[in-house]
Design a protein around this motif. Structure first.
Motif, PDB file in Angstrom:
ATOM      1  N   GLU A  15      70.196  23.519   5.850  1.00  0.00           N
ATOM      2  CA  GLU A  15      69.113  23.040   6.702  1.00  0.00           C
ATOM      3  C   GLU A  15      68.552  21.727   6.187  1.00  0.00           C
ATOM      4  OE1 GLU A  15      66.247  26.140   6.910  1.00  0.00           O
ATOM      5  OE2 GLU A  15      67.584  27.556   7.920  1.00  0.00           O
ATOM      6  N   LYS A  16      68.364  21.632   4.871  1.00  0.00           N
ATOM      7  CA  LYS A  16      67.827  20.406   4.283  1.00  0.00           C
ATOM      8  C   LYS A  16      68.792  19.237   4.450  1.00  0.00           C
ATOM      9  CE  LYS A  16      64.591  22.267   0.863  1.00  0.00           C
ATOM     10  NZ  LYS A  16      63.454  21.385   1.223  1.00  0.00           N
ATOM     11  N   LEU A  17      70.075  19.503   4.320  1.00  0.00           N
ATOM     12  CA  LEU A  17      71.061  18.441   4.483  1.00  0.00           C
ATOM     13  C   LEU A  17      71.070  17.918   5.912  1.00  0.00           C
ATOM     14  CD1 LEU A  17      74.010  19.825   2.330  1.00  0.00           C
ATOM     15  CD2 LEU A  17      72.750  17.705   1.931  1.00  0.00           C
ATOM     16  N   GLU A  18      70.947  18.821   6.887  1.00  0.00           N
ATOM     17  CA  GLU A  18      70.881  18.386   8.280  1.00  0.00           C
ATOM     18  C   GLU A  18      69.648  17.513   8.498  1.00  0.00           C
ATOM     19  OE1 GLU A  18      73.003  18.637  10.769  1.00  0.00           O
ATOM     20  OE2 GLU A  18      74.398  19.538   9.330  1.00  0.00           O
ATOM     21  N   GLU A  19      68.532  17.937   7.920  1.00  0.00           N
ATOM     22  CA  GLU A  19      67.308  17.157   8.036  1.00  0.00           C
ATOM     23  C   GLU A  19      67.460  15.808   7.338  1.00  0.00           C
ATOM     24  OE1 GLU A  19      62.499  17.602   7.168  1.00  0.00           O
ATOM     25  OE2 GLU A  19      63.856  19.255   6.728  1.00  0.00           O
TER      26      GLU A  19
END
Length: 345
Positions: free
Chosen positions: A178-182
């Motif tokens: 999720e953090k990487l997508e963000e």
């Protein structure tokens, strides 16, 4: 590129002097002010070229992009800027790339620790099987059965521990995704205007020109923007940029509008000839020029705000650099013609 070569470590007998020299070179390459916070940032970066901070910097400077003071603030290292009034307020997403890189390394450490704890699992299992076989051959003595029970109990406890750590690692992996997508989204978005940024625009151009469809590229620049900042301050300048971003987005609905950097905006018109694209862009210019801007605090008039633009049709054989240079030359022709106008070519 400056960013790609920035993260190197000095070695050998003259390591300290070379590291010191690299810090100076880094600040010059990145066009950063020589104040203590930036020196400290450069030291942390260059002294550990394989650390998470260095990896985050390499990701941000990929393709020769230079670091900004805002990037340094976001990346952290517990450093405070010397001229904080000159830096926009940081958003919660700032430093996400660095944070994610650090979490990735933490995840790797967790997996390695889990492997270390369970590396004897196969050996213990083999010993347990051999013990069971010996117990059966010897008639199942109580001592042998006790040994088997002890080995099996220890093995089961180790399995439970591994399962718990694996569950934690799985949750961590989900959070990291999720953090990487963000982070990917933030790396391609301007935090002030919420428009795509330069990197996103150049990627969009490469993707669309490959399709062979008709494209037009426009570069817009706010007229006398430095005077706005100097006279009214950066907060007012930021509001002007947001207003122009909104006008361009509305007038060029369905097209790729980006903040290219500073007071420059870029627009990619797809499946549209230069005449139609020029009409849309001129509609935005008229809207911006007709609006009477006022200071929020005092309602005093801000004065006329306008922008100039250069627009060119891009062919499938055009590199981004070639199309951009044509638009940029047309933009300067518009500036030379008195500003608040568009040149198409």
């Amino acid at each position: 590129m400056a960013g790609a070569t920035a993260v190197r470590v000095a070695s050998g007998g003259d390591a300290v002097r070379r590291l010191y020299d690299r810090i100076g070179e880094f600040l010059i390459d990145q066009r950063l002010d020589a104040h203590p916070a930036n020196y400290a940032f450069a030291y942390h970066l260059l002294a550990n070229p394989d650390g998470p901070l260095a990896k985050a910097v390499r990701a941000l400077t990929d393709g020769g992009v230079r670091l900004t003071q805002r990037d340094i603030e976001g990346l952290g290292c517990d450093l405070q800027p010397t001229h904080k009034s000159e830096i926009p307020d940081a958003s919660p997403a700032d430093g996400l790339v660095a944070q994610t890189q650090m979490q990735v390394e933490g995840f790797q450490d967790m997996v390695l620790a889990m492997r270390a704890e369970t590396e004897g699992f196969g050996r213990d299992l083999a010993e347990s099987a051999a013990a069971i076989s010996r117990s059966a051959t010897a008639g199942g003595s109580a001592a042998m059965i006790g040994e088997v029970a002890q080995i099996t109990g220890a093995m089961l406890e180790r399995v439970r521990t591994a399962e718990a750590r694996l569950e934690a690692a799985t949750r961590e992996a989900s959070e990291l995704r999720e953090k990487l997508e963000e982070a990917r989204d933030n790396a391609r978005r301007d935090p002030l205007t919420e428009l795509p940024n330069r990197r996103a625009f150049e990627e969009a151009y490469a993707a669309q020109v490959a399709t062979g469809e008709i494209l037009c590229l426009a570069i817009c620049d706010v007229d006398h923007f430095k005077a706005v900042n100097d006279q009214f301050g950066h907060a007012v300048g930021d509001r002007v940029l947001k207003a122009i971003a909104a006008a361009l987005t509305e007038a060029c609905s369905g097209q790729f509008v980006a903040r290219y950097g500073g007071e420059e905006f870029a627009i990619l018109f797809s499946a549209m000839d230069a005449e139609t694209a020029g009409a849309k862009l001129d509609s935005a210019r008229i809207t911006v020029a007709a609006k009477r801007y006022r200071l929020r605090e005092s309602d005093a008039p801000l004065g006329e705000i306008t922008f100039s633009a250069g627009l060119t049709a891009a062919t499938p054989s055009d590199t981004f650099h070639a199309a951009f240079q044509r638009s940029d030359r047309l933009l300067y022709a518009a500036k030379s013609a008195g500003r608040n106008c568009i040149r198409v070519g």
